[in-house]
Write a protein that holds these residues in place. Structure first.
Motif, PDB file in Angstrom:
ATOM      1  N   GLN A 119      -0.331   2.396   5.365  1.00 25.72           N
ATOM      2  CA  GLN A 119       1.017   2.870   5.040  1.00 25.72           C
ATOM      3  C   GLN A 119       1.867   3.016   6.292  1.00 25.72           C
ATOM      4  OE1 GLN A 119       0.875   6.369   2.532  1.00 25.72           O
ATOM      5  NE2 GLN A 119      -0.617   5.433   1.158  1.00 25.72           N
ATOM      6  N   ARG A 120       1.246   3.443   7.395  1.00 27.15           N
ATOM      7  CA  ARG A 120       2.000   3.577   8.645  1.00 27.15           C
ATOM      8  C   ARG A 120       2.463   2.208   9.145  1.00 27.15           C
ATOM      9  NH1 ARG A 120       5.480   6.609  11.308  1.00 27.15           N
ATOM     10  NH2 ARG A 120       5.411   6.210  13.553  1.00 27.15           N
ATOM     11  N   LEU A 121       1.606   1.198   9.067  1.00 25.84           N
ATOM     12  CA  LEU A 121       1.999  -0.151   9.467  1.00 25.84           C
ATOM     13  C   LEU A 121       3.142  -0.668   8.602  1.00 25.84           C
ATOM     14  CD1 LEU A 121      -1.485  -1.796  10.145  1.00 25.84           C
ATOM     15  CD2 LEU A 121       0.323  -1.370  11.829  1.00 25.84           C
ATOM     16  N   GLU A 122       3.089  -0.366   7.303  1.00 24.79           N
ATOM     17  CA  GLU A 122       4.156  -0.811   6.416  1.00 24.79           C
ATOM     18  C   GLU A 122       5.462  -0.075   6.703  1.00 24.79           C
ATOM     19  OE1 GLU A 122       1.751  -2.565   2.569  1.00 24.79           O
ATOM     20  OE2 GLU A 122       2.801  -0.652   2.362  1.00 24.79           O
ATOM     21  N   PHE A 123       5.367   1.206   7.053  1.00 25.32           N
ATOM     22  CA  PHE A 123       6.578   1.952   7.420  1.00 25.32           C
ATOM     23  C   PHE A 123       7.240   1.350   8.659  1.00 25.32           C
ATOM     24  CE2 PHE A 123       8.485   5.227  10.148  1.00 25.32           C
ATOM     25  CZ  PHE A 123       9.528   5.643   9.316  1.00 25.32           C
ATOM     26  N   LEU A 124       6.447   1.015   9.667  1.00 26.33           N
ATOM     27  CA  LEU A 124       6.993   0.400  10.877  1.00 26.33           C
ATOM     28  C   LEU A 124       7.599  -0.966  10.565  1.00 26.33           C
ATOM     29  CD1 LEU A 124       4.169   1.376  13.403  1.00 26.33           C
ATOM     30  CD2 LEU A 124       6.464   2.358  13.243  1.00 26.33           C
ATOM     31  N   TYR A 125       6.954  -1.715   9.671  1.00 28.77           N
ATOM     32  CA  TYR A 125       7.486  -3.006   9.244  1.00 28.77           C
ATOM     33  C   TYR A 125       8.851  -2.834   8.586  1.00 28.77           C
ATOM     34  CZ  TYR A 125       8.020  -6.843   5.844  1.00 28.77           C
ATOM     35  OH  TYR A 125       8.504  -7.864   5.072  1.00 28.77           O
ATOM     36  N   ALA A 126       8.972  -1.838   7.678  1.00 28.95           N
ATOM     37  CA  ALA A 126      10.242  -1.604   6.982  1.00 28.95           C
ATOM     38  C   ALA A 126      11.307  -1.080   7.930  1.00 28.95           C
ATOM     39  CB  ALA A 126      10.037  -0.627   5.825  1.00 28.95           C
TER      40      ALA A 126
ATOM     41  N   SER B 169       0.774  -7.975   2.920  1.00 21.72           N
ATOM     42  CA  SER B 169       1.289  -6.839   3.691  1.00 21.72           C
ATOM     43  C   SER B 169       1.008  -7.093   5.165  1.00 21.72           C
ATOM     44  CB  SER B 169       0.597  -5.551   3.249  1.00 21.72           C
ATOM     45  OG  SER B 169       0.778  -4.527   4.206  1.00 21.72           O
ATOM     46  N   PRO B 170       1.841  -6.555   6.062  1.00 18.07           N
ATOM     47  CA  PRO B 170       1.498  -6.657   7.487  1.00 18.07           C
ATOM     48  C   PRO B 170       0.120  -6.095   7.783  1.00 18.07           C
ATOM     49  CG  PRO B 170       3.726  -5.820   7.220  1.00 18.07           C
ATOM     50  CD  PRO B 170       3.120  -5.861   5.844  1.00 18.07           C
ATOM     51  N   ALA B 171      -0.325  -5.149   6.959  1.00 20.00           N
ATOM     52  CA  ALA B 171      -1.657  -4.575   7.169  1.00 20.00           C
ATOM     53  C   ALA B 171      -2.768  -5.573   6.851  1.00 20.00           C
ATOM     54  CB  ALA B 171      -1.824  -3.321   6.304  1.00 20.00           C
TER      55      ALA B 171
ATOM     56  N   TYR C 199       0.805  -1.223   0.000  1.00 21.14           N
ATOM     57  CA  TYR C 199       0.000   0.000   0.000  1.00 21.14           C
ATOM     58  C   TYR C 199       0.837   1.272   0.000  1.00 21.14           C
ATOM     59  CZ  TYR C 199      -3.364  -3.553   1.381  1.00 21.14           C
ATOM     60  OH  TYR C 199      -4.136  -4.682   1.421  1.00 21.14           O
ATOM     61  N   THR C 200       2.150   1.137   0.059  1.00 18.97           N
ATOM     62  CA  THR C 200       3.031   2.298   0.051  1.00 18.97           C
ATOM     63  C   THR C 200       3.253   2.759  -1.378  1.00 18.97           C
ATOM     64  OG1 THR C 200       4.153   1.548   2.053  1.00 18.97           O
ATOM     65  CG2 THR C 200       5.325   3.151   0.669  1.00 18.97           C
ATOM     66  N   PRO C 201       3.061   4.042  -1.690  1.00 25.45           N
ATOM     67  CA  PRO C 201       3.297   4.524  -3.053  1.00 25.45           C
ATOM     68  C   PRO C 201       4.711   4.191  -3.516  1.00 25.45           C
ATOM     69  CG  PRO C 201       2.191   6.207  -1.759  1.00 25.45           C
ATOM     70  CD  PRO C 201       2.555   5.105  -0.805  1.00 25.45           C
ATOM     71  N   GLY C 202       4.808   3.746  -4.762  1.00 23.86           N
ATOM     72  CA  GLY C 202       6.109   3.374  -5.311  1.00 23.86           C
ATOM     73  C   GLY C 202       6.442   1.910  -5.135  1.00 23.86           C
ATOM     74  N   ALA C 203       5.667   1.191  -4.297  1.00 25.50           N
ATOM     75  CA  ALA C 203       5.962  -0.225  -4.057  1.00 25.50           C
ATOM     76  C   ALA C 203       4.751  -1.101  -4.367  1.00 25.50           C
ATOM     77  CB  ALA C 203       6.394  -0.428  -2.609  1.00 25.50           C
ATOM     78  N   MET C 204       3.744  -0.526  -5.028  1.00 33.32           N
ATOM     79  CA  MET C 204       2.520  -1.265  -5.299  1.00 33.32           C
ATOM     80  C   MET C 204       2.815  -2.537  -6.100  1.00 33.32           C
ATOM     81  SD  MET C 204       0.052   0.635  -3.987  1.00 33.32           S
ATOM     82  CE  MET C 204      -0.396   2.319  -3.554  1.00 33.32           C
ATOM     83  N   GLY C 205       2.216  -3.634  -5.684  1.00 29.96           N
ATOM     84  CA  GLY C 205       2.300  -4.875  -6.435  1.00 29.96           C
ATOM     85  C   GLY C 205       3.550  -5.694  -6.226  1.00 29.96           C
TER      86      GLY C 205
END
Length: 653
Positions: free
Chosen positions: A624-631, A607-609, A596-602
């Motif tokens: 996107q916030r959950l994915e940021f914390l994951y990264a 996703s952790p979300a 769900y993060t722009p630039g990483a779609m697909g």
């Protein structure tokens, strides 16, 4: 309102901050009312928060998707009220007098509908796209097939960048660059806004052409200068760039040329797409594959020599090994050794000899074990062991030689330390030191060079001299990089210093904007901009974590392939399971990652979300916030937990 400035941003927070600081200074120098718009195309890098905090005077328009460059600019153009309206890229830095000089030129030339300026790259070198001709089929042909590059000053072949025109003099031109495009509102109202058929690229050519068709003039004005960190927002060497850019040219031809010329142009563009795309793919593959191919050649040559030596010295029967040994067995050994070396980190940018040794050792054990089960392919355990020893010597030796030639020492894990100096006050120089230390940049800060009259009353150990001595100091200390302090130097001063410094030795330039945490620059004309920052790096993108993630993906895919007959019965989307396993095996996707993060779609299947509590109710921002914390805090165990929780969604969410 004299001037409206519109900046479209997408994930370049660090450059946007510097651009807005320079815009603020230039607007003050103009001395007339100015409004500034920032249109953010759903960035995920804190751009919106930065603009709100640091630039409250900016009119911020937030998009919740990425509608493209043209649509985003038009959003602000429909609200802008300035007599002149400027389209400005976020990866630019404008001189303090740019707006004053450009508006004065427009005032003096009432038939000027659009104005472009002299653009320099991050190294102070002139960018030829500052002035361009119309890309007719003939002009495009000369550019695509390299004639424009071979004869840049020719009036026949050099019409794309108008290389025969003196870049130090103003000229009427056909096409302006969208990086800095000053437009007269009256002219824009007459010919219309940007054509939204163009997602990115081509819209500036289209608008420039419509201005001239409407009776207006486009001018190149070199008395105003900007730095343009070319290629930051989009990677110009990528295949995606090639397709987007040349398809934009095809749209332009079909819209504005006669059917016959448009058809010829379209055929030419399609040929260019495949030629340039093939070149881009080949260049990227060659760059990535060169170290592996060189290692493979060294290993193969060594194995051939060992075979001859073994046959002549130790083989009980004086007969050669069968041909399939060198044709099949040895290539298989090489694949195992090189794959194990890659998985252990032997091809990381920063690597250690121990990683190569570990990879070769693991590969040798695997080859020896596998040979026990293949009687018809069991040739000589001694040659496998000798081959492993040669692999260690060859791979480590090749890396040591390359590292010594490049950095002047044999410590593989340590790149050559940059010799760096700051240009600014003692206070800002100390801030540069702190930022470089926090960012772990391998640089030795020699000292600082103060603006005229700003040196210390009593010379200190860090004080190198004044600006008038800069060229001599660069040579004396053999400096690799200069950091200009934006708090102490104007943009005009920085540009003048870049242009006045010697080209040899080659010096890289970076800028620390006032009160910023980013040191920004670009090392080459066609390279994307880069930066140093004390902000923590995301663990997901560190080499060791990426390797661990790839290993986990491969193992998980093999396990899932074995269990596929059972899993297909319980998947929500069974048809997607086997294609997903294949895509992960060949490296096209990952089982867990950013969806769900722009630039990483697909790029990721889960996703952790997707396995969080009540995922269907999560907003886009929460995902996107959950994915940021994951990264940020990535651990392989996280992927295992997500796979365990989402095992029924492996065919698709």
């Amino acid at each position: 309102m004299k001037l409206s400035i519109i900046i479209v941003n997408y994930n370049v927070c660090y450059f946007l901050e510097q651009a807005l600081l320079s815009v603020r200074k230039a607007a003050e120098r103009l001395g007339q009312p100015v409004e500034v718009f920032v249109v953010d195309n759903n960035s995920a890098d804190n751009s919106v928060a930065m603009v709100r905090t640091r630039f409250p005077e900016v009119i911020l328009l937030e998009n919740h998707d990425n509608p493209g460059f043209s649509k985003a600019n038009n959003q602000a153009l429909r609200q802008a009220t300035g007599q002149y309206q400027l389209l400005l890229n976020p990866d630019t830095l404008v001189e303090e007098d740019v707006f004053r000089r450009c508006c004065a030129f427009m005032d003096e030339h009432p038939h000027c509908g659009g104005l472009g300026v002299q653009m320099l790259d991050g190294q102070g070198k002139f960018l030829p796209e500052s002035k361009r001709g119309l890309p007719t089929p003939r002009v495009a042909f000369y550019k695509i097939f390299g004639l424009a590059w071979l004869f840049p000053r020719s009036r026949t072949f050099g019409r794309y960048h108008l290389g025969f025109l003196d870049p130090s003099q103003p000229h009427k031109v056909a096409v302006l660059s969208g990086a800095y495009m000053l437009l007269r509102k009256v002219a824009l109202d007459q010919v219309g806004l940007l054509d939204e058929d163009y997602f990115m690229y081509g819209e500036d050519i289209d608008l420039s052409y419509r201005l001239t068709q409407g009776g207006w003039q486009n001018w190149y004005f070199p008395a105003a200068r900007i730095i343009h960190y070319k290629g930051e927002s989009t990677k110009r060497t990528s295949v995606n760039y090639v397709f987007v850019f040349y398809r934009a040219m095809a749209i332009f031809a079909q819209k504005h040329f006669a059917p016959g010329r448009a058809g010829l142009f379209t055929k030419l563009i399609n040929l260019a797409i495949w030629l340039r795309a093939s070149a881009a793919v080949s260049q990227r593959l060659a760059t990535r594959a060169a170290p592996v191919l060189l290692d493979a050649a060294l290993l193969y040559a060594g194995m051939a020599a060992l075979k001859v030596y073994w046959e002549a010295t130790f083989k009980y029967e004086p007969t050669p090994f069968p041909p399939q040994y060198m044709l099949v067995a040895v290539p298989a050994y090489l694949v195992v050794w090189l794959a194990a070396t890659w998985l252990s980190g032997g091809y990381d940018r920063s690597m250690r000899a121990s990683r190569v040794v570990r990879g070769i050792l693991v590969g040798t054990v695997l080859i020896s074990a596998a040979s026990n089960f293949l009687d018809s392919w069991r040739f000589s355990k001694a040659l496998i062991l000798l081959g492993g020893a040669w692999a260690v010597v060859a791979l480590v030796g090749r890396r040591l030689l390359w590292h010594w030639l490049r950095h002047g020492h044999l410590r593989l894990s340590e790149p050559r330390t940059k010799m760096l100096a700051t240009v600014g006050s003692a206070t800002e120089s100390q801030r540069v030191r702190l930022l470089l230390t926090a960012a772990r940049v391998p640089a030795s800060v020699v000292g600082y060079i103060a603006p005229v009259g700003a040196g210390p009353a009593v010379p200190t150990r860090d004080y190198l001299g004044e600006l008038s001595q800069l060229p001599a100091l660069v040579r004396l200390y053999d400096l690799d990089e200069l950091v200009f302090c934006g708090k102490d130097l104007s943009t005009s001063q920085i540009i003048d210093l870049m242009l006045g410094l010697p080209t040899r030795p080659e010096v890289a330039y970076k800028i620390l904007p006032a009160d910023s945490q980013y040191i920004i620059g670009s090392s080459r004309k066609n390279a994307p901009g880069d930066y140093y920052t004390s902000a923590p790096a995301l663990r997901l993108y560190q080499p060791a974590q990426r390797r661990s993630k790839r290993r986990l993906d491969l193992v998980a895919s093999l396990v899932l392939l074995v269990a596929a007959p059972l899993l297909l019965c319980v998947q929500r989307r069974p048809a997607g399971l086997l294609p997903h396993i294949w895509q992960v095996l060949v490296g096209q996707r990952s089982w867990v990652g950013l969806r769900y993060t722009p630039g990483a779609m697909g790029q990721a299947i889960l996703s952790p979300a997707d396995t969080a509590y009540a995922p269907a109710t999560l907003s886009a921002a929460a995902r996107q916030r959950l994915e940021f914390l994951y990264a940020k805090n990535y651990e392989p165990e996280t992927d295992l937990r997500v796979l365990w929780r989402g095992w029924r969604q492996l065919g698709g969410v």
